[in-house]
Design an enzyme around this catalytic site. Structure first.
Site: not given
Ligand code: GLC
Length: 496
Positions: A176, A191, A229
């Site tokens: 995520s 990133r 996620d």
């Molecule tokens: C951050 C991550 C994203 C994820 C979110 C919640 O924003 O970059 O990919 O979905 O956290 O976990």
């Protein structure tokens, strides 16, 4: 010293027991405390800083909508709007056994999911807490750790007869963090977010890196799909509640996913996908307003958090909302009032002056304290920070927690409203599957989002309803793996 009349204890989410005490009188500890009036004056100042009017929210929604459109139009935009190659909704009839590895913001989870069809499933899992050091370790070492944990999990399931020896199971990898994907089993990390900083990972294909670690440790698993996620949550929630159109995570990070028409994603027109096909979009909306900082109402505390973070300028929206930062916002306000000589005169404040020492769970506990004397807040300050507080101060802290968390919820409503408005979901209404510690554990977070949606859309806002989503990173990831296998077996976009 404060005279103490009795004691009680409360259990924290971590399982730790927190002793707290009642006092016979408020200002009897011999320490100089701010007066009730003075605290009320300060509160007014913070109210002005943290309150979002409906009008301001609508302006944020419009700018947000533009960013979403821009992300769909061109590659490399601030809000990247990532096409995930998850085509359409699950049928609910997906079946089979899948492994899922979820490298989240706080934990690593490994799961075995058995999809039974008709929206039913079984799951067994193990969770490992990630240390702050692991989050900064070389990327390949981090993936090695994931592979080792998965290997131990598979071995124990072979021992108990749940997994057959020599069986190579398909695996859904929930990673995520924003990744640019060319196909579903590929993702170049754009990133790190949520405080991760592992070197040698940004700019690399994380699936290839994870496969390398799996091979190194001879783990019998084949990565079929890489998901975020939010995408997993979108799919898992729809599997059990077909009214779901949007999924959000409000946890350590903050993000959303929804289903888009391929024809409305200009930046992938050359792939030759049927314009009427639907593709899940991982918005990565936490990046909204990054770098330029033109649209969000940032306070000086938000700016300090940003500038002292490992990624200054980035994840501007997320830094105002997610669980990683809310406690720190409140702590910075407390420190300001210590510096101004308003709070804790004559007490040793070094513990509360440590960055990130004020957990967002404390805000949640402070807001849910049911006692008139605010015993929970006494306990938090005395137990974790060795600080004595008066009732007036505790009421002030609770009010501050409310301001910070309410702003987070109202900004979250702006993000949801931007997707709703872009997709014209308002007329028919829609369900928004939401997950994450903030959404699940913070008292009133969902209600404040709903209130925010009504402030933006009026009465009609009532048609947009968030609910506690299905586990996207485990179940969702397995369903995505199942959908991908079925799609490729059917020869539909086999290279995507
Ligand atoms: C951050 C991550 C994203 C994820 C979110 C919640 O924003 O970059 O990919 O979905 O956290 O976990």
């Amino acid at each position: 010293m404060a005279s103490r009349r009795g004691s009680t204890s409360v259990i924290l989410p971590s399982g730790q027991t927190l002793p707290s005490y009642t006092r016979s009188s408020e200002d009897d500890d011999g320490l100089p405390h701010a007066t009730k009036k003075k605290m009320a004056d300060h509160l007014r100042k913070y109210e002005a800083l943290f309150t979002l009017t409906p009008q301001r929210m609508r302006i944020v929604v419009e700018a947000f909508k533009e960013s979403l459109e821009l992300g769909l139009a061109k590659h490399g935009q601030v809000v990247p709007m990532i096409p995930t190659y998850v085509f359409g909704w699950p049928t609910g009839q997906e079946t089979g056994s899948y492994l899922a590895v979820d490298l989240g913001g706080t934990n690593l989870r490994v799961c075995l999911v058995t999809l039974q069809g008709d929206g039913k499933f079984e799951i067994t899992q193990s969770k490992y807490r990630l240390t702050e050091e692991q989050k900064q370790e070389d990327g390949q070492i981090l993936f090695d750790f994931c592979a080792e944990c998965l290997k131990a999990f598979i071995d124990s399931n072979i021992e108990s007869g749940v997994i057959e020896k020599d069986q190579v199971l398909p695996l859904g990898f929930t990673f995520s963090y924003p990744c640019a994907q060319e196909r579903i089993d590929h993702g170049v990390l754009i990133r790190w977010t949520k405080g991760f900083g592992s070197p040698n990972t940004e700019g690399h294909d994380v699936v290839a890196m994870f496969r390398k670690s799996l091979a190194k440790h001879s783990v019998p698993a084949e990565v079929v799909a890489l998901t975020c996620d939010t995408t997993g949550t979108l799919i898992a929630s729809h599997y059990v509640n077909p009214k779901t159109r949007i999924a959000c995570i409000f946890g350590t990070g903050c993000n959303a996913a929804y289903m888009e028409r391929a024809g409305d994603i200009p930046k992938i027109q050359e792939l030759g996908i049927d314009p009427n096909a639907e593709i899940a979009i991982n918005c990565e909306w936490g990046a909204f307003d990054s770098f330029e900082h033109e649209n969000l109402p940032r306070t000086k505390y938000d700016i300090i958090i940003d500038e002292t973070s490992n990624k200054p300028g980035e994840q501007a929206f997320e830094k105002l909302i997610s669980g990683r930062y809310l406690g720190e916002i409140l702590r910075l306000i407390i420190c300001e009032l210590i510096d101004e000589g308003v709070l804790f005169l004559g007490q040793n404040t070094y513990k509360v002056e440590i960055a990130y020492s004020f957990d967002t769970a404390f805000l949640s506990l402070m807001e849910s304290d049911p006692t008139d004397e605010l015993l929970m807040i006494i306990g938090i300050f005395s137990h974790f920070f060795a600080l004595e507080t008066t009732l007036a101060e505790r009421q002030f802290f609770r009010a501050l927690a409310k301001l910070v968390a309410r702003r987070a919820a109202r900004l979250s409503a702006c993000g949801i409203a931007a997707i709703v408005s872009k997709m014209n979901y308002l007329e028919d209404g829609c369900a928004v599957g939401a997950d994450g510690s903030l959404y699940n554990k913070y008292p009133g977070f969902a209600e404040r989002i709903h209130e925010g949606l009504q402030d933006i859309f009026g009465e009609k806002g009532k048609t947009i309803v968030t609910y506690h989503a299905e586990d996207g990173s485990g179940i969702g990831s397995a369903i995505v793996a199942a959908m991908t296998k079925a799609r490729r077996d059917a020869g539909l976009y086999p290279t995507l």
